[in-house]
Design a protein around this motif. Structure first.
Motif, short mmCIF file in Angstrom:
data_model
loop_
_atom_site.label_atom_id
_atom_site.label_comp_id
_atom_site.label_asym_id
_atom_site.label_seq_id
_atom_site.Cartn_x
_atom_site.Cartn_y
_atom_site.Cartn_z
N ALA A 66 0.92 -1.28 0.05
CA ALA A 66 -0.03 -0.08 -0.11
C ALA A 66 0.84 1.05 -0.15
O ALA A 66 2.20 1.14 0.28
N SER A 67 0.20 2.32 -0.29
CA SER A 67 0.94 3.45 -0.44
C SER A 67 2.30 3.75 -1.27
O SER A 67 3.28 4.39 -0.67
N SER A 68 2.67 2.72 -2.23
CA SER A 68 3.58 2.74 -2.78
C SER A 68 3.66 2.28 -4.28
O SER A 68 2.48 2.43 -4.92
N ASN A 69 4.66 1.87 -5.00
CA ASN A 69 4.55 1.49 -6.28
C ASN A 69 5.75 0.59 -6.45
O ASN A 69 6.59 0.52 -5.80
N ILE A 89 6.16 -4.78 -11.01
CA ILE A 89 5.24 -4.32 -11.41
C ILE A 89 4.09 -3.47 -10.68
O ILE A 89 4.42 -3.64 -9.35
N ASP A 90 3.69 -2.46 -11.12
CA ASP A 90 2.55 -1.49 -10.31
C ASP A 90 1.31 -2.29 -10.47
O ASP A 90 0.66 -2.75 -11.40
N ARG A 91 0.70 -2.53 -9.24
CA ARG A 91 -0.61 -2.95 -9.10
C ARG A 91 -1.63 -2.03 -9.70
O ARG A 91 -1.25 -0.64 -9.88
N PRO A 92 -2.77 -2.58 -10.09
CA PRO A 92 -3.80 -1.67 -10.88
C PRO A 92 -4.02 -0.58 -10.17
O PRO A 92 -4.35 -0.57 -8.80
#
Length: 322
Positions: A66-69, A89-92
């Motif tokens: 969370a709060s990340s990338n 990978i970036d979550r949706p």
């Protein structure tokens, strides 16, 4: 007086909303997408890749919390994993990945499906899956539903089970159907920007914060209203999801290593990491003394060693710890 107060309130709210929009434009200019995109149902996912130095031992996929990338795990673990192909990978709805299905994509099960739609295209080989914090819920679902694609699952301070106390009050406001978009723009983003430095320090405590963490992890990408809303939606949806999923961990067919800090005040080591390591047939629990919620920063060598052991065991290779 009432009319004056209402006018003043509207002007202040409008000014804060404008500030949020300016913040969005600023961070998007400062941290543009530096990776590639893969098309999945409903849109595109963003990812970055690093090739191995020399012969590759295998592939590692990194899933953020969370709060990340993607940039947090890649900046920290990428250099340590120079003997692997690494895909972060970036979550949706986070980083530069599109939200795909709107609010419905908050469900970690749907995120798991979307991530695998992308990974099946860019990573056709088996891979070790590394997940931090909230990313653990979706990653555990991938391990349950697609075990043939994984060499193992490495969890870092990961969310896997229901927890007491629920979620923070502001997540309720941010996820409200009508109020949420207004709250995120008028209150959440301006306040979050002001509190960003202190919040970053808190996830490392009692260990010191990694220098330049906010910059190298591109954490300011959270300071966009749509991303902030997606983040709160994810957190709100995860409790019910892990409540239903937790009994299934006895079905896990891949090795699972749960690494966490003994001082993690964000995700309880006993409720989550110790529990899934105990339930998983091939589970192992690693507790790091004096470490908070960022084990990949505090002890990246421990994470890499766990990956090496899993990949070595599943590939039949005898790996040197060095």
């Amino acid at each position: 007086m009432l009319r004056f107060a209402l006018i003043a309130l509207v002007l202040v709210a409008g000014g804060l909303a404008l500030f949020s929009e300016m913040t969005r434009a600023e961070v998007e200019q400062r941290y543009p997408p530096r990776g590639a995109f893969v098309a999945v149902e409903g849109g595109r996912l963003h990812y970055r890749e690093r090739g191995p130095d020399g012969q590759s031992r295998g592939t590692v996929v990194l899933v953020h919390g969370a709060s990340s990338n993607h940039a947090d795990l890649l900046a920290t673990l990428g250099p340590e994993l120079s003997h692997y192909r690494v895909v972060a990978i970036d979550r949706p709805g986070h980083g530069w990945s599109e939200r795909l299905a709107g609010r419905a994509m908050a469900d970690p099960g749907r995120q798991a499906q979307a991530l695998m739609q992308g990974l099946d295209q860019i990573v056709p080989e088996r891979f070790a899956l590394v997940a931090h914090s909230l990313g653990g819920a979706a990653s555990a679902r991938i391990a349950l539903d697609r075990p043939e694609r994984l060499s193992g699952l490495i969890l870092l301070g990961a969310v896997t089970h229901p927890w007491p106390g629920g979620i923070a009050w502001y997540h309720h406001l941010t996820t409200a159907p009508l109020l949420g978009p207004v709250f995120s723009r008028v209150v959440a983003v301006p306040v979050a920007r002001y509190l960003l430095s202190g919040g970053a320090r808190s996830v490392f405590e009692p260990a010191p914060e990694t220098p330049d963490y906010i910059e190298t992890g591109e954490i300011r990408l959270l300071m966009r209203p749509a991303v902030f809303e997606a983040n709160s939606q994810d957190i709100a949806a995860t409790f019910d999801f892990v409540s239903a999923q937790a009994p299934r961990y006895r079905e896990l067919k891949v090795p699972v290593v749960a690494i966490t800090g003994d001082s993690d005040a964000i995700v309880s080591p006993t409720i989550h990491s110790a529990a899934i390591a105990r339930q998983a047939p091939q589970g192992r629990f690693v507790l790091l003394p004096g470490v908070g919620h960022m084990p990949h920063h505090a002890a990246p060598e421990i994470v890499v060693d766990a990956i090496d052991q899993i990949v070595g065991a599943t590939s039949g290779l005898a790996l040197n710890a060095d």
